[in-house]
Enzyme design. Structure first.
Site, PDB file in Angstrom:
ATOM      1  N   ASN A 106      29.670  46.713  29.514  1.00  0.00           N
ATOM      2  CA  ASN A 106      28.566  45.931  30.098  1.00  0.00           C
ATOM      3  C   ASN A 106      27.664  46.809  30.952  1.00  0.00           C
ATOM      4  O   ASN A 106      26.442  46.655  30.947  1.00  0.00           O
ATOM      5  CB  ASN A 106      29.121  44.759  30.908  1.00  0.00           C
ATOM      6  CG  ASN A 106      29.501  43.585  30.022  1.00  0.00           C
ATOM      7  OD1 ASN A 106      28.633  42.895  29.487  1.00  0.00           O
ATOM      8  ND2 ASN A 106      30.796  43.361  29.845  1.00  0.00           N
ATOM      9  N   ARG A 156      43.743  44.289  51.198  1.00  0.00           N
ATOM     10  CA  ARG A 156      42.440  43.968  50.588  1.00  0.00           C
ATOM     11  C   ARG A 156      41.289  44.241  51.542  1.00  0.00           C
ATOM     12  O   ARG A 156      40.234  44.725  51.138  1.00  0.00           O
ATOM     13  CB  ARG A 156      42.402  42.487  50.178  1.00  0.00           C
ATOM     14  CG  ARG A 156      43.070  42.200  48.884  1.00  0.00           C
ATOM     15  CD  ARG A 156      42.782  40.767  48.408  1.00  0.00           C
ATOM     16  NE  ARG A 156      43.780  40.392  47.430  1.00  0.00           N
ATOM     17  CZ  ARG A 156      43.818  40.823  46.176  1.00  0.00           C
ATOM     18  NH1 ARG A 156      42.889  41.641  45.736  1.00  0.00           N
ATOM     19  NH2 ARG A 156      44.778  40.454  45.361  1.00  0.00           N
ATOM     20  N   ILE A 194      40.131  40.965  43.242  1.00  0.00           N
ATOM     21  CA  ILE A 194      39.775  39.767  44.007  1.00  0.00           C
ATOM     22  C   ILE A 194      39.158  40.244  45.318  1.00  0.00           C
ATOM     23  O   ILE A 194      39.721  41.112  46.000  1.00  0.00           O
ATOM     24  CB  ILE A 194      41.026  38.894  44.261  1.00  0.00           C
ATOM     25  CG1 ILE A 194      41.513  38.319  42.926  1.00  0.00           C
ATOM     26  CG2 ILE A 194      40.716  37.788  45.264  1.00  0.00           C
ATOM     27  CD1 ILE A 194      42.834  37.581  43.013  1.00  0.00           C
ATOM     28  N   HIS A 235      31.886  36.698  33.432  1.00  0.00           N
ATOM     29  CA  HIS A 235      33.257  36.320  33.108  1.00  0.00           C
ATOM     30  C   HIS A 235      33.275  35.854  31.654  1.00  0.00           C
ATOM     31  O   HIS A 235      32.388  35.101  31.243  1.00  0.00           O
ATOM     32  CB  HIS A 235      33.743  35.201  34.042  1.00  0.00           C
ATOM     33  CG  HIS A 235      35.171  34.850  33.792  1.00  0.00           C
ATOM     34  ND1 HIS A 235      36.214  35.661  34.190  1.00  0.00           N
ATOM     35  CD2 HIS A 235      35.733  33.811  33.137  1.00  0.00           C
ATOM     36  CE1 HIS A 235      37.363  35.122  33.813  1.00  0.00           C
ATOM     37  NE2 HIS A 235      37.092  34.001  33.169  1.00  0.00           N
ATOM     38  N   GLU A 262      34.930  31.848  45.991  1.00  0.00           N
ATOM     39  CA  GLU A 262      35.929  31.320  45.049  1.00  0.00           C
ATOM     40  C   GLU A 262      35.840  32.102  43.732  1.00  0.00           C
ATOM     41  O   GLU A 262      34.760  32.202  43.135  1.00  0.00           O
ATOM     42  CB  GLU A 262      35.674  29.829  44.798  1.00  0.00           C
ATOM     43  CG  GLU A 262      36.841  29.154  44.115  1.00  0.00           C
ATOM     44  CD  GLU A 262      36.627  27.654  43.928  1.00  0.00           C
ATOM     45  OE1 GLU A 262      37.421  27.036  43.222  1.00  0.00           O
ATOM     46  OE2 GLU A 262      35.644  27.116  44.488  1.00  0.00           O
ATOM     47  N   ASP A 285      35.456  33.484  40.232  1.00  0.00           N
ATOM     48  CA  ASP A 285      34.844  33.007  38.982  1.00  0.00           C
ATOM     49  C   ASP A 285      34.262  31.600  39.114  1.00  0.00           C
ATOM     50  O   ASP A 285      34.345  30.793  38.176  1.00  0.00           O
ATOM     51  CB  ASP A 285      35.879  33.040  37.833  1.00  0.00           C
ATOM     52  CG  ASP A 285      36.327  34.451  37.511  1.00  0.00           C
ATOM     53  OD1 ASP A 285      35.548  35.390  37.717  1.00  0.00           O
ATOM     54  OD2 ASP A 285      37.482  34.612  37.058  1.00  0.00           O
TER      55      ASP A 285
HETATM   56  C1  GRF Z   1      34.307  41.876  29.974  1.00  0.00           C
HETATM   57  O1  GRF Z   1      34.813  41.008  29.000  1.00  0.00           O
HETATM   58  C2  GRF Z   1      33.931  41.118  31.211  1.00  0.00           C
HETATM   59  O2  GRF Z   1      33.406  39.858  30.945  1.00  0.00           O
HETATM   60  C3  GRF Z   1      35.251  40.994  31.901  1.00  0.00           C
HETATM   61  O3  GRF Z   1      35.909  42.208  31.679  1.00  0.00           O
HETATM   62  C4  GRF Z   1      35.396  42.800  30.504  1.00  0.00           C
HETATM   63  C5  GRF Z   1      34.858  44.140  30.892  1.00  0.00           C
HETATM   64  O4  GRF Z   1      34.455  44.899  29.799  1.00  0.00           O
HETATM   65  N1  GRF Z   1      35.081  40.658  33.283  1.00  0.00           N
HETATM   66  P1  GRF Z   1      33.602  46.217  30.002  1.00  0.00           P
HETATM   67  O5  GRF Z   1      34.346  47.077  31.008  1.00  0.00           O
HETATM   68  O6  GRF Z   1      32.242  45.832  30.503  1.00  0.00           O
HETATM   69  O7  GRF Z   1      33.558  46.864  28.659  1.00  0.00           O
END
Ligand code: GRF
Length: 212
Positions: free
Chosen positions: A14, A65, A92, A109, A143, A145
């Site tokens: 991503n 944390r 978290i 998510h 909270e 997600d």
């Molecule tokens: C993705 O599916 C994202 O939605 C989730 O963890 C995964 C991360 O994938 N939170 P990448 O590291 O971006 O390839």
């Protein structure tokens, strides 16, 4: 130019999609740093090769944390971000950390929130018999997600799907919706109001339907 800091824990696909779209589409922004809680995260090397500042703050080296989040916040703030993007960042976060970046931190998510927050989302969707699945970009709140939703993608669940095949289909959509949402933010077309409601001046849909 808006300054984007991306937090990752793993491969960072991503992150790659956001960085690529930012360059190719000429956003008024740049990815100024990529930070991981795992020193071995594959995405760190990818970012470093492209000249992006990288850092790893190993959560295992911190007592709790709060200590980890304080170290993470110090590293983030050194880059003076307008936006913090959680891209597969598997920690978290403490309420204090979340409050510090209120209205300027996004997460993706891989489920249609508010269903199936947390881990093993695809397994749980399949076990429940869901006929559609998807991904959600949302502002981060205390909270897990559960923050106000910006954009969602919907994919079909197909006969014979496994968590792997379903997550692959969802990931393709993640790479389309996450850059879109980040672009909206850096173009000042997307704001989280003090009342927790997403306000926008968009001429693009806040949904994506996967086509077979
Ligand atoms: C993705 O599916 C994202 O939605 C989730 O963890 C995964 C991360 O994938 N939170 P990448 O590291 O971006 O390839």
């Amino acid at each position: 130019m808006k300054r984007i800091v991306i937090l990752i824990s793993g491969r960072g696909s991503n992150m790659e999609a956001i960085h690529r779209a930012c360059a190719e589409e000429g956003w008024p922004a740049s990815v100024v740093a990529v930070i991981s809680n795992r020193p071995t995260a594959g995405g760190l090397a990818w970012a470093a090769e492209r000249g992006i500042a990288t850092a790893s703050i190993d959560h295992r080296a911190h007592a709790d944390r709060a200590a980890f989040d304080a170290a993470l916040a110090a590293e983030i703030d050194a880059h003076q971000p307008d936006l913090v993007v959680l891209a597969g960042f598997m920690r978290i976060l403490t309420p204090g950390f979340v409050a510090r970046y209120a209205g300027r931190m996004l997460n993706i998510h891989p489920s249609l929130l508010p269903s199936f927050g947390g881990l093993h989302t695809h397994e749980r969707a399949l076990q429940t018999g869901c006929k559609v699945a998807g991904a959600t970009v949302h502002f981060v709140t205390a909270e897990l997600d559960h923050g106000p939703i910006v954009l969602q993608a919907v994919v079909p669940v197909l006969a014979g799907d496994t968590a792997e095949t379903l997550s692959g289909r969802v990931l393709v959509c993640e790479h389309q919706i996450y850059p879109r949402a980040v672009r909206w933010f850096v173009e000042d077309r997307l704001v989280l109001g003090d009342d927790g409601v997403v306000r926008h001046t968009l001429n693009e849909p806040q949904w994506l339907f996967h086509t077979l």
